[in-house]
Scaffold this motif. Structure first.
Motif, PDB file in Angstrom:
ATOM      1  N   GLY A  14     124.782  72.902  25.980  1.00 39.79           N
ATOM      2  CA  GLY A  14     126.147  73.381  26.189  1.00 39.79           C
ATOM      3  C   GLY A  14     126.557  74.558  25.330  1.00 39.79           C
ATOM      4  N   LYS A  15     125.603  75.189  24.641  1.00 39.15           N
ATOM      5  CA  LYS A  15     125.931  76.299  23.742  1.00 39.15           C
ATOM      6  C   LYS A  15     126.088  77.634  24.466  1.00 39.15           C
ATOM      7  N   ILE A  16     125.477  77.747  25.655  1.00 39.93           N
ATOM      8  CA  ILE A  16     125.491  79.006  26.399  1.00 39.93           C
ATOM      9  C   ILE A  16     125.925  78.746  27.832  1.00 39.93           C
ATOM     10  N   ILE A  17     126.837  79.589  28.316  1.00 42.77           N
ATOM     11  CA  ILE A  17     127.298  79.530  29.703  1.00 42.77           C
ATOM     12  C   ILE A  17     126.716  80.723  30.448  1.00 42.77           C
ATOM     13  N   GLN A  18     126.296  80.473  31.691  1.00 39.46           N
ATOM     14  CA  GLN A  18     125.843  81.540  32.572  1.00 39.46           C
ATOM     15  C   GLN A  18     126.734  81.545  33.813  1.00 39.46           C
ATOM     16  N   ILE A  19     127.219  82.725  34.176  1.00 41.12           N
ATOM     17  CA  ILE A  19     127.977  82.889  35.415  1.00 41.12           C
ATOM     18  C   ILE A  19     127.179  83.876  36.260  1.00 41.12           C
ATOM     19  N   LEU A  28     126.196  86.079  30.474  1.00 38.13           N
ATOM     20  CA  LEU A  28     125.841  85.033  29.522  1.00 38.13           C
ATOM     21  C   LEU A  28     126.859  85.039  28.396  1.00 38.13           C
ATOM     22  N   ILE A  29     127.282  83.859  27.962  1.00 36.28           N
ATOM     23  CA  ILE A  29     128.257  83.736  26.882  1.00 36.28           C
ATOM     24  C   ILE A  29     127.724  82.750  25.851  1.00 36.28           C
ATOM     25  N   ASN A  30     127.575  83.209  24.607  1.00 41.15           N
ATOM     26  CA  ASN A  30     127.189  82.335  23.504  1.00 41.15           C
ATOM     27  C   ASN A  30     128.470  81.789  22.887  1.00 41.15           C
ATOM     28  N   LEU A  31     128.679  80.503  22.997  1.00 41.77           N
ATOM     29  CA  LEU A  31     129.905  79.872  22.517  1.00 41.77           C
ATOM     30  C   LEU A  31     129.869  79.505  21.037  1.00 41.77           C
ATOM     31  N   THR A  32     128.724  79.704  20.383  1.00 40.37           N
ATOM     32  CA  THR A  32     128.573  79.243  19.002  1.00 40.37           C
ATOM     33  C   THR A  32     128.703  80.381  17.990  1.00 40.37           C
ATOM     34  N   LYS A  33     128.755  80.004  16.732  1.00 37.80           N
ATOM     35  CA  LYS A  33     128.841  80.960  15.637  1.00 37.80           C
ATOM     36  C   LYS A  33     127.451  81.284  15.071  1.00 37.80           C
ATOM     37  N   LYS A  34     126.393  80.984  15.853  1.00 38.57           N
ATOM     38  CA  LYS A  34     125.022  81.232  15.435  1.00 38.57           C
ATOM     39  C   LYS A  34     124.267  81.983  16.521  1.00 38.57           C
ATOM     40  N   ASN A  35     123.193  82.696  16.119  1.00 35.71           N
ATOM     41  CA  ASN A  35     122.281  83.274  17.105  1.00 35.71           C
ATOM     42  C   ASN A  35     121.663  82.136  17.906  1.00 35.71           C
ATOM     43  N   ASN A  36     121.464  82.343  19.181  1.00 35.28           N
ATOM     44  CA  ASN A  36     120.824  81.333  20.020  1.00 35.28           C
ATOM     45  C   ASN A  36     119.820  81.985  20.942  1.00 35.28           C
ATOM     46  N   LYS A  37     118.650  81.377  21.037  1.00 36.01           N
ATOM     47  CA  LYS A  37     117.679  81.793  22.034  1.00 36.01           C
ATOM     48  C   LYS A  37     118.037  81.073  23.329  1.00 36.01           C
ATOM     49  N   VAL A  38     118.009  81.821  24.420  1.00 38.37           N
ATOM     50  CA  VAL A  38     118.349  81.231  25.701  1.00 38.37           C
ATOM     51  C   VAL A  38     117.097  81.125  26.560  1.00 38.37           C
ATOM     52  N   LYS A  39     117.026  80.037  27.314  1.00 36.96           N
ATOM     53  CA  LYS A  39     115.983  79.810  28.303  1.00 36.96           C
ATOM     54  C   LYS A  39     116.673  79.018  29.404  1.00 36.96           C
ATOM     55  N   SER A  70     123.600  86.889  20.198  1.00 39.94           N
ATOM     56  CA  SER A  70     124.328  86.900  18.934  1.00 39.94           C
ATOM     57  C   SER A  70     125.502  85.927  19.005  1.00 39.94           C
ATOM     58  N   PRO A  71     126.050  85.541  17.850  1.00 40.14           N
ATOM     59  CA  PRO A  71     127.164  84.592  17.817  1.00 40.14           C
ATOM     60  C   PRO A  71     128.388  85.085  18.602  1.00 40.14           C
ATOM     61  N   GLU A  72     129.007  84.181  19.328  1.00 38.91           N
ATOM     62  CA  GLU A  72     130.264  84.423  20.038  1.00 38.91           C
ATOM     63  C   GLU A  72     130.272  85.763  20.783  1.00 38.91           C
ATOM     64  N   THR A  73     129.216  86.001  21.551  1.00 37.26           N
ATOM     65  CA  THR A  73     129.043  87.277  22.235  1.00 37.26           C
ATOM     66  C   THR A  73     128.792  87.054  23.717  1.00 37.26           C
ATOM     67  N   THR A  74     129.255  88.013  24.526  1.00 38.80           N
ATOM     68  CA  THR A  74     129.069  87.987  25.978  1.00 38.80           C
ATOM     69  C   THR A  74     128.126  89.106  26.385  1.00 38.80           C
ATOM     70  N   TYR A  75     127.267  88.825  27.350  1.00 38.33           N
ATOM     71  CA  TYR A  75     126.283  89.785  27.851  1.00 38.33           C
ATOM     72  C   TYR A  75     126.401  89.877  29.364  1.00 38.33           C
ATOM     73  N   ILE A  76     126.183  91.075  29.896  1.00 38.84           N
ATOM     74  CA  ILE A  76     126.232  91.284  31.340  1.00 38.84           C
ATOM     75  C   ILE A  76     124.925  91.931  31.776  1.00 38.84           C
ATOM     76  N   LEU A  77     124.249  91.276  32.713  1.00 32.91           N
ATOM     77  CA  LEU A  77     122.978  91.779  33.232  1.00 32.91           C
ATOM     78  C   LEU A  77     123.137  92.102  34.712  1.00 32.91           C
TER      79      LEU A  77
END
Length: 86
Positions: A14-19, A28-39, A70-77
């Motif tokens: 539940g740490k990352i949301i994908q729309i 992609l949205i990282n909801l945490t205050k830490k770096n997260n690897k996504v798969k 990165s922490p609390e960051t949104t990405y668009i691909l």
């Protein structure tokens, strides 16, 4: 991405949301205050992607999107548009 079907998913923890918007793009949205690897499973075609906001690289292979957020960051691909045959 207008007119594309929308699908919302999360990583198992539940740490990352994908729309996703069909095969045209995803957010992609990282909801945490830490770096997260996504798969995470995605509808994007296989290939290399660069986030449109931060320039962060991501990869899709066999329908699985991977990268580091990165922490609390949104990405668009965006998927590269395919050329039309005449």
């Amino acid at each position: 991405m207008a007119g594309q079907p929308e699908a919302v998913s999360t990583t198992d923890d539940g740490k990352i949301i994908q729309i996703a918007r069909g095969t045209r793009g995803t957010t992609l949205i990282n909801l945490t205050k830490k770096n997260n690897k996504v798969k995470i499973a995605t509808t994007l075609p296989d290939g290399a992607y660069t986030d449109a906001v931060h320039g962060t690289p991501f990869t899709v292979s066999e329908g699985i999107l991977t990268g580091t957020l990165s922490p609390e960051t949104t990405y668009i691909l965006y998927a590269a548009p395919r050329s039309r045959r005449h």
